[in-house]
Design a protein around this motif. Structure first.
Motif, PDB file in Angstrom:
ATOM      1  N   ALA A 136       0.843  -1.195   0.000  1.00  0.00           N
ATOM      2  CA  ALA A 136       0.000   0.000   0.000  1.00  0.00           C
ATOM      3  C   ALA A 136       0.880   1.247   0.000  1.00  0.00           C
ATOM      4  O   ALA A 136       1.673   1.443   0.916  1.00  0.00           O
ATOM      5  N   VAL A 137       0.741   2.058  -1.032  1.00  0.00           N
ATOM      6  CA  VAL A 137       1.446   3.329  -1.092  1.00  0.00           C
ATOM      7  C   VAL A 137       0.532   4.382  -0.483  1.00  0.00           C
ATOM      8  O   VAL A 137      -0.469   4.777  -1.078  1.00  0.00           O
ATOM      9  N   TYR A 138       0.870   4.797   0.721  1.00  0.00           N
ATOM     10  CA  TYR A 138       0.070   5.731   1.522  1.00  0.00           C
ATOM     11  C   TYR A 138       0.588   7.138   1.246  1.00  0.00           C
ATOM     12  O   TYR A 138       1.604   7.564   1.778  1.00  0.00           O
ATOM     13  N   MET A 139      -0.103   7.866   0.374  1.00  0.00           N
ATOM     14  CA  MET A 139       0.359   9.181  -0.073  1.00  0.00           C
ATOM     15  C   MET A 139      -0.302  10.294   0.733  1.00  0.00           C
ATOM     16  O   MET A 139      -1.501  10.264   0.976  1.00  0.00           O
ATOM     17  N   GLY A 140       0.510  11.278   1.125  1.00  0.00           N
ATOM     18  CA  GLY A 140      -0.002  12.414   1.873  1.00  0.00           C
ATOM     19  C   GLY A 140       0.264  13.729   1.171  1.00  0.00           C
ATOM     20  O   GLY A 140       0.818  13.778   0.066  1.00  0.00           O
ATOM     21  N   PRO A 141      -0.097  14.832   1.814  1.00  0.00           N
ATOM     22  CA  PRO A 141      -0.002  16.150   1.178  1.00  0.00           C
ATOM     23  C   PRO A 141       1.422  16.607   0.883  1.00  0.00           C
ATOM     24  O   PRO A 141       1.622  17.500   0.070  1.00  0.00           O
ATOM     25  N   GLY A 142       2.431  16.013   1.563  1.00  0.00           N
ATOM     26  CA  GLY A 142       3.804  16.396   1.273  1.00  0.00           C
ATOM     27  C   GLY A 142       4.187  16.153  -0.164  1.00  0.00           C
ATOM     28  O   GLY A 142       5.056  16.829  -0.721  1.00  0.00           O
ATOM     29  N   VAL A 143       3.542  15.189  -0.799  1.00  0.00           N
ATOM     30  CA  VAL A 143       3.794  14.878  -2.204  1.00  0.00           C
ATOM     31  C   VAL A 143       3.208  15.942  -3.112  1.00  0.00           C
ATOM     32  O   VAL A 143       3.833  16.354  -4.100  1.00  0.00           O
TER      33      VAL A 143
END
Length: 855
Positions: free
Chosen positions: A359-366
């Protein structure tokens, strides 16, 4: 959270001093009343909902003698398994904050600005609402209702329907502005333009074999903290945890692999990992498909015949390879990201080994960066390659609980409202250089004819620019639960815009920076403990609907903005000849008794019952929890949906092809519609909006170089902003617990606001821990204390968001009376910029260059 005796004694001393400072206030008298420990006196656990972050966890308060004394997760919640995170406990101090606004106040000093005393004097709610209604009616009589602006911060579905979505429209203004584009919207672009889901994701962490935490720290913030804390440790037993972050976050500190990426280069790393997964044959054959001849033709630098590959649940994987990935090797990415080539390959192989359980858990930093849309798409597309879309251990669309809509407002719109309500919004969305197409295609049917257009998303932080550009555009502003003069990048713009605003009414719990510019300040209920509303969210493969209710009596004269304030304001408008809003509110019916509200109290309860009645009225056979009536729902406080079904949307994704789109036909069509409306081309839209791509590259996830404010020569360091695990959306800084336990954030110090600098950089600058330093960007300068720390990569400096309040209370500010801040506000340093395709504020990704000097 374990607390050492030494820390507890320090906290006791700190809170004791705070109580002494507030002695004599009614709240302090309440705080000093002996209550007895839990269990020593009778008490009751009462359910409500925390809104300290966007997890919106169902919780319970233990109430003794009418006072909330303890917090825990709702024991029936399947989202948080009955736990709450550290920030949840701060609700007690927020509820009983001695600096809360307890009565309406009006400004008596017409001068406005930071450090200028508003000379507020207490008034009644009647006087306050009379003043607001008079100002609104002036707009109506002048035929310019569009000059009313309503801005909201934290909200519930009730607000969306009855307040945000109703009051401005019936009045005749298009200017209803939500806070959402300030905090996280750009990350929705990744799943939106690949999978057709413009929302926040859920993760099957109970079965995840490889968790890639990218641009966020789910142990501290970002949507489902208690669930992550509960499940994080078990992932190590099954496999691997990987953290991609320039800063050593709590998640990175525990991870098997930490990739301290150069800020803003996430798209490059994602492209290289995708290159490895494809060139080494580690894509999901079940989800993506395979070469017809059975031989992998993905080789570095080689173009592949699209006809050679047979796709299954995806669209455009070969086209993506040819346009973007074939040359994006780990060796190339290593030079850009500053992550070693061997580590990039090692991490890609670990992800490939886990396959659909990665699972690639993407957040706002990206994504919350200029050009962040494409980084978001590139990182999220890795889930598509791995086939971890709606699989065991993978990534899910969010589950949703079945709320019900309120009646249509159409018949309450008069001719003026219909005309004025169609005008341009003050946030500039839809301009050629601000597409804000987060949401995809909007389809409307009228008289059997379907029309399509690009959806226009909110651009919250641009409101200040709109007001400064056209000072006469807004004459009356009502804002609830907001503090954009602190929380928006380029915060100084908001101070200028608010200083020139003719009339501003602000409903808040604490008199914040924004309140200092208000003409009327109104006391808001603290939502988790004092307000009746309905909240929906998801985590742990379940959606939930939870109640928010007064577990204690509201302090002072506090009122909820979504219902009670709106009803009372509607009454005032009716008395002045504009009855439409009140008539609409008075028309809604109790779904249980079919009675209409006769007074404000009945209106408040009916509103909550309408939002939630599908889960408790027994007419619909719910697949989740069984609730037997409204009273049972209030008692339990929560409805949990059924468990999310694996592969639920395979074959029916809400994209143009109904498949997962590596080549986004959905983005292509949306941008085409937008360009046609603006009488230009897609390439010109991308150019005007500051992106690098042209042609076919626009429609695939691809690498865009970071846009940076400030040259590397003059501003050699890159500034990054992150969120505290004690930060309740910027509202907890007036609690002593926030400051005392600040050291729970890796690298931070209690009662200090420090900027983290790598020791190698500190040595070159002649700076040591404890030195006061001046940070200067192209926007402004701030002064803070330095801390040398190896948890941030060389060339990058990191500072937690949340401190630097010059208002909000006597703990948040160093000297509230003199407007002297405690620490420094990151948003004064960071310039005002956007990911213009989504409309989201840029606040991450190293777009802010700074220079460091000893103060």
């Amino acid at each position: 959270m374990k607390i050492k005796r030494r820390d507890f004694l320090k906290l006791s001393a700190a809170t004791g001093l705070a109580a002494a400072a507030f002695k004599g206030s009614t709240l302090n008298a309440l705080a000093e009343t002996p209550r007895g420990a839990i269990g020593e006196k009778p008490g009751t656990w009462m359910p409500s909902t925390c809104q300290g972050c966007t997890a919106w966890c169902p919780v319970e308060f233990f109430v003794q003698d009418g006072r909330a004394v303890k917090v825990r997760g709702n024991q029936l919640s399947k989202a948080n398994s009955g736990y709450c995170c550290p920030r949840g406990h701060l609700m007690l101090q927020q509820t009983y904050d001695p600096d809360r606004v307890l009565t309406p106040m009006k400004r008596t000093n017409p001068a406005k600005g930071r450090g200028i005393d508003p000379k507020f004097v207490p008034i009644t709610w009647d006087e306050a609402l009379d003043t607001i209604a008079d100002k609104m009616m002036e707009l109506r009589k002048a035929g310019e209702p569009e000059k009313l602006l309503y801005m909201r911060g934290r909200y519930s579905p009730t607000s969306t329907e009855l307040c945000y979505g109703t009051m401005p429209k019936i009045f005749g203004s298009p200017n209803a502005i939500s806070h959402s584009a300030i905090c996280a919207e750009a990350e929705k672009m990744g799943p939106g333009y690949t999978q057709g889901f413009f929302g926040y994701r859920d993760y099957d962490m109970a079965k995840t074999k490889c968790l890639v935490v990218w641009g966020c720290d789910p142990l501290s913030s970002n949507r489902q903290v208690p669930n992550t804390i509960n499940k994080f440790g078990d992932i190590f037993d099954r496999g691997t945890v990987i953290a991609v972050d320039p800063r050593l976050s709590a998640s990175a500190a525990k991870a098997n692999e930490w990739l301290p990426i150069k800020p803003g280069e996430d798209g490059a790393l994602a492209a290289a990992i995708a290159h490895v997964l494809l060139s080494e044959g580690m894509w999901s054959k079940e989800f993506v498909g395979d070469f017809k001849a059975g031989k992998n033709l993905f080789r570095a630098g080689a173009t592949v015949d699209e006809a050679a590959f047979a796709e299954k649940e995806t669209h455009g994987v070969v086209k993506w390879w040819n346009l973007e990935l074939k040359d994006k090797t780990p060796a190339w990415a290593a030079k850009v990201t500053l992550i070693p080539e061997k580590q990039i390959v090692r991490v890609a192989r670990a992800m490939g080994k886990a396959g659909s359980a990665c699972a690639v858990y993407m957040g706002p930093g990206v994504a919350m960066t200029p050009r962040g849309t494409y980084a978001s798409m590139a990182v999220y597309a890795l889930n598509g390659i791995l086939g971890s879309i709606e699989t065991e251990g993978g990534v899910m669309q969010s589950s949703s609980a079945p709320t019900d809509k309120f009646p249509s407002i159409d018949k309450y719109l008069d001719d003026l409202a219909k005309k004025s309500g169609k005008g341009k919004k003050i946030d500039g969305r839809g301009a050629k250089d601000m597409p804000a197409i987060m949401g995809g295609i909007d389809k409307k049917e009228k008289d059997g004819k379907v029309t399509e257009s690009a959806k226009a998303n909110v651009v919250t932080n641009n409101v200040a620019n709109g007001m400064l550009k056209d000072p006469g555009a807004i004459k009356v502003c009502i804002s609830t639960w907001t503090n954009f003069a602190f929380s928006g990048t380029g915060a100084q713009r908001w101070e200028k815009a608010l200083s020139a605003l003719p009339f501003f009414a602000h409903l808040v719990t604490n008199a914040s920076e924004m309140s200092q510019f208000a003409d009327i300040v109104l006391p808001a209920t603290f939502a988790p403990t004092e307000k009746l509303s309905i909240i929906t969210n998801m985590a742990n493969l379940h959606g939930h609907m939870s109640i928010q209710q007064p577990v204690v009596k509201p302090l002072g004269q506090a009122k909820p903005e979504e219902t009670e304030m709106m009803w009372l304001l509607a009454e005032k408008l009716k008395a002045r000849g504009f009855a439409n809003l009140f008539d609409y509110y008075a028309s809604i019916e109790d779904p249980e008794t079919k009675k209409k509200p006769a007074n404000v109290a009945e209106f408040v309860e009916i509103a909550a019952k309408i939002s939630s009645h599908k889960v408790w009225d027994g007419k619909d056979k719910m697949k989740g929890d069984q609730i037997s009536g409204w009273e049972d729902f209030k008692k339990k406080g929560i409805y949990n949906t059924e468990t999310y079904a694996y592969k639920k949307n395979w074959g029916k994704f809400k994209t143009e092809t109904k498949k997962f789109e590596f080549y986004s036909e959905t983005l292509k069509k949306t941008l085409g519609l937008f360009a046609d409306k603006n009488k230009t081309t897609v390439d010109e839209v991308l150019k005007a909006s500051g992106y690098e791509a042209q042609g076919e590259l626009v429609f695939v996830p691809h690498y865009e170089s970071p846009k940076r404010h400030g040259s590397q020569e003059e501003y050699p360091f890159t500034f990054i902003d992150y969120k505290s695990r004690l930060n309740r959306e910027g509202r907890s800084q007036n609690t002593a617990w926030y400051h005392e336990f600040k050291k729970v954030d890796v690298g931070d110090e209690s009662w200090e606001d420090v900027v983290k600098i790598n020791p190698a950089d500190g040595k070159k600058l002649g700076i040591k821990t404890g030195d006061m330093v001046k940070l200067t960007s192209t926007n402004a300068s701030i002064t803070v204390k330095a801390k040398l720390w190896e948890g941030v990569r060389p060339g990058t400096i990191a500072k937690c968001y949340g401190q630097g309040h010059w208002a909000y209370g006597r703990v948040a500010a160093k000297d509230y009376a003199k407007a002297i801040p405690r620490g420094a506000n990151n948003n004064e340093l960071m310039p005002d910029d956007y990911d213009r395709l989504s409309g989201a504020t840029a606040r991450n990704g190293g777009f802010t260059g700074v220079k460091i000097q000893k103060a």
